[in-house]
Write a protein that holds these residues in place. Structure first.
Motif, PDB file in Angstrom:
ATOM      1  N   ARG A  73      10.486   0.490   0.907  1.00 43.68           N
ATOM      2  CA  ARG A  73       9.768   0.725  -0.443  1.00 43.68           C
ATOM      3  C   ARG A  73      10.757   0.288  -1.645  1.00 43.68           C
ATOM      4  O   ARG A  73      12.184   0.713  -1.472  1.00 43.68           O
ATOM      5  CB  ARG A  73       9.554   2.248  -0.456  1.00 43.68           C
ATOM      6  CG  ARG A  73       8.635   2.861   0.758  1.00 43.68           C
ATOM      7  CD  ARG A  73       7.492   2.478   0.587  1.00 43.68           C
ATOM      8  NE  ARG A  73       6.600   3.190   1.618  1.00 43.68           N
ATOM      9  CZ  ARG A  73       5.850   2.598   2.621  1.00 43.68           C
ATOM     10  NH1 ARG A  73       6.015   1.291   2.904  1.00 43.68           N
ATOM     11  NH2 ARG A  73       5.209   3.275   3.347  1.00 43.68           N
ATOM     12  N   HIS A 114       4.037   2.685   7.900  1.00 41.17           N
ATOM     13  CA  HIS A 114       4.806   3.234   8.798  1.00 41.17           C
ATOM     14  C   HIS A 114       4.491   4.615   9.079  1.00 41.17           C
ATOM     15  O   HIS A 114       3.568   5.179   8.279  1.00 41.17           O
ATOM     16  CB  HIS A 114       6.459   3.023   8.373  1.00 41.17           C
ATOM     17  CG  HIS A 114       6.436   3.743   7.206  1.00 41.17           C
ATOM     18  ND1 HIS A 114       7.684   3.213   6.384  1.00 41.17           N
ATOM     19  CD2 HIS A 114       6.259   4.971   6.321  1.00 41.17           C
ATOM     20  CE1 HIS A 114       7.662   4.015   4.987  1.00 41.17           C
ATOM     21  NE2 HIS A 114       6.799   5.033   5.311  1.00 41.17           N
ATOM     22  N   HIS A 116       6.245   8.867   9.751  1.00 44.71           N
ATOM     23  CA  HIS A 116       7.289   9.531  10.040  1.00 44.71           C
ATOM     24  C   HIS A 116       7.205  11.131  10.108  1.00 44.71           C
ATOM     25  O   HIS A 116       5.936  11.442   9.641  1.00 44.71           O
ATOM     26  CB  HIS A 116       8.478   9.389   9.189  1.00 44.71           C
ATOM     27  CG  HIS A 116       8.010   9.080   7.454  1.00 44.71           C
ATOM     28  ND1 HIS A 116       7.324  10.102   6.938  1.00 44.71           N
ATOM     29  CD2 HIS A 116       7.714   7.786   6.763  1.00 44.71           C
ATOM     30  CE1 HIS A 116       7.045   9.574   5.622  1.00 44.71           C
ATOM     31  NE2 HIS A 116       6.941   8.296   5.733  1.00 44.71           N
ATOM     32  N   ARG A 122       2.732  12.158  -3.459  1.00 41.14           N
ATOM     33  CA  ARG A 122       2.985  11.434  -4.416  1.00 41.14           C
ATOM     34  C   ARG A 122       2.393  11.840  -5.746  1.00 41.14           C
ATOM     35  O   ARG A 122       0.971  12.375  -5.597  1.00 41.14           O
ATOM     36  CB  ARG A 122       2.364   9.771  -4.015  1.00 41.14           C
ATOM     37  CG  ARG A 122       2.911   9.356  -2.834  1.00 41.14           C
ATOM     38  CD  ARG A 122       2.691   8.020  -2.391  1.00 41.14           C
ATOM     39  NE  ARG A 122       2.561   7.938  -0.781  1.00 41.14           N
ATOM     40  CZ  ARG A 122       3.782   8.089  -0.214  1.00 41.14           C
ATOM     41  NH1 ARG A 122       4.959   8.257  -0.866  1.00 41.14           N
ATOM     42  NH2 ARG A 122       3.794   7.909   1.219  1.00 41.14           N
ATOM     43  N   HIS A 155       0.779   5.056   6.947  1.00 39.88           N
ATOM     44  CA  HIS A 155       0.631   4.947   5.495  1.00 39.88           C
ATOM     45  C   HIS A 155       1.491   3.656   5.029  1.00 39.88           C
ATOM     46  O   HIS A 155       2.404   3.639   5.609  1.00 39.88           O
ATOM     47  CB  HIS A 155       1.082   6.107   4.654  1.00 39.88           C
ATOM     48  CG  HIS A 155       2.539   6.683   4.792  1.00 39.88           C
ATOM     49  ND1 HIS A 155       2.829   7.356   5.945  1.00 39.88           N
ATOM     50  CD2 HIS A 155       3.525   6.390   4.024  1.00 39.88           C
ATOM     51  CE1 HIS A 155       4.166   7.440   5.767  1.00 39.88           C
ATOM     52  NE2 HIS A 155       4.582   6.886   4.823  1.00 39.88           N
TER      53      HIS A 155
HETATM   54 FE   FE2 Z   1       6.740   6.792   4.380  1.00 40.40          FE
END
Ligand code: FE2
Ligand code: GTQ
Length: 370
Positions: A73, A114, A116, A122, A155
């Motif tokens: 990112r 990915h 996690h 956000r 996501h």
């Molecule tokens: Fe992420």
């Protein structure tokens, strides 16, 4: 004589302490006052980042990094100066439990999928038209929207729109790291393909106060995005009542199947502070990250005055006295570790008598003009 005995005794203690250290043992009598301080002594400090600085740095970052596997990112995180040296758990921490960043994605770009073990959320600060795809649902973003990606969900992000978009990320990275719960996995392809209709979940909850009956059973993310127009309408509705003395008119984003915070571990609120509003001061064990969505004003945190305006970010560490004042109608987005403190039985709060005395003015860092 008594003095001499004291001296000999302290030498013996010191010798003993040094001796057991070699065996990876420690004397509690030396450690206790620091280990168990009377009340929280946060290592995080109050701090503020100007929008101008973040924006300038993100615009530089677009020249040097494109989202790709590995780096994942184009995000720049807020590093609390008080936590910088505290590796590993202080690393990349805005507060002792939370990570926060600004992320930029350009038209045509793709940030790989990915998943996690950290929870992510956000808040869309500036721009629109990109989407995040969470477990096969493309969620298109508009300014002021709030989106969640609870732990373990695939996501990735992409931007089919025509102008850059900037959003705020918050994750419980430092907390998950500290307790040894970190997992991360890349999606086998660059980005997941849609598996359900676009904006599916927010369209299933158009009203906000009713839920599909199938969603009575608790789910991790029955609603994955909260539209600004709805949040704003909820705050308008509250405006006919008395504001909260500490938080102004404020609403919490919730999981409609459980009534609990939208994201496990991270609470997110939107505050509306009308022009002239000045809150009472208080402190609590939860720590908070604020983002000024609209408006301007100042906060007094531990006696220091932090002036803020649209786009700025600031930190209220745990157990710091704080109060907020708005110069114009203001929307403050806030994120805290309240659910963590609550689950662990550690959420405590104290109110302050009157306003704090201002002892100094915070001077934010601005980008170089060269
Ligand atoms: Fe992420
Ligand atoms: O967008 O998935 O700022 O996984 C940090 C970690 C953003 C993301 C961050 C992440 C993401």
């Amino acid at each position: 004589m008594a003095e001499k005995n004291e001296f000999i005794k302290s030498q013996m203690v010191k010798k003993f302490n040094d001796e057991i250290e070699k065996f990876h043992l420690g004397p509690l009598w030396n450690a206790l006052p620091d280990l168990m301080n009377k009340e929280p002594e946060p290592q995080a400090v109050p701090y503020l980042w100007k929008w101008e600085t973040l924006y300038t740095k993100l615009m530089k970052a677009r020249e040097i990094f494109t989202p790709e596997r590995g780096g994942e990112r184009r995000a720049i995180y807020l590093q609390n100066p008080g936590l910088k040296e505290r590796k590993p758990w202080g690393w990349a921490s805005a507060t002792q439990t939370l990570y926060a960043a600004v992320q930029l994605i350009l038209p045509g770009e793709t940030a790989p999928s990915h998943r996690h073990s950290q929870n992510a959320l956000r808040f869309i600060s500036k721009g629109q038209g990109s989407y995040t795809i969470v477990e096969g649902e493309r969620i298109f973003m508009q300014e002021g929207d709030f989106l969640i990606t609870p732990q373990g969900l695939w996501h990735g992000h992409a931007h089919p729109g025509d102008k850059p978009i900037i959003w705020m990320d918050v994750l419980d990275i430092p907390f998950v790291y500290a307790i040894g719960g970190t997992f991360f996995e890349s999606y086998p392809e660059t980005i997941q393909k849609p598996e359900i209709p676009d904006n599916y979940k927010s369209r299933r909850y158009p009203g906000g106060m009713v839920r599909p009956v199938s969603d009575r059973t608790p789910q991790i993310a029955p609603l994955s995005s909260f539209r600004w127009s709805r949040t704003q309408a909820a705050l308008e509705g509250l405006s006919n009542f008395e504001p909260d003395p500490y938080d102004g008119y404020a609403v919490e984003y919730i999981n409609p199947s459980t009534g609990k915070t939208a994201n496990p571990n991270i609470a997110a609120w939107m505050h509306k502070l009308p022009a002239g509003y000045h809150s009472k001061a208080h402190r609590h064990t939860s720590s908070t990250i604020f983002h000024v969505f609209k408006g301007s004003g100042y906060s007094v945190i531990g006696g220091v005055r932090f002036a803020w305006e649209e786009g700025d970010f600031f930190i209220v560490p745990n157990w710091a006295w704080h109060e907020h004042a708005a110069s114009e109608d203001t929307y403050l987005f806030s994120v805290s570790d309240y659910p963590i403190m609550e689950k662990l039985g550690l959420q405590h709060e104290e109110s302050y008598e009157g306003y704090q005395k201002i002892i100094s003015e915070f001077k934010p860092l601005l980008p170089d003009r060269s």
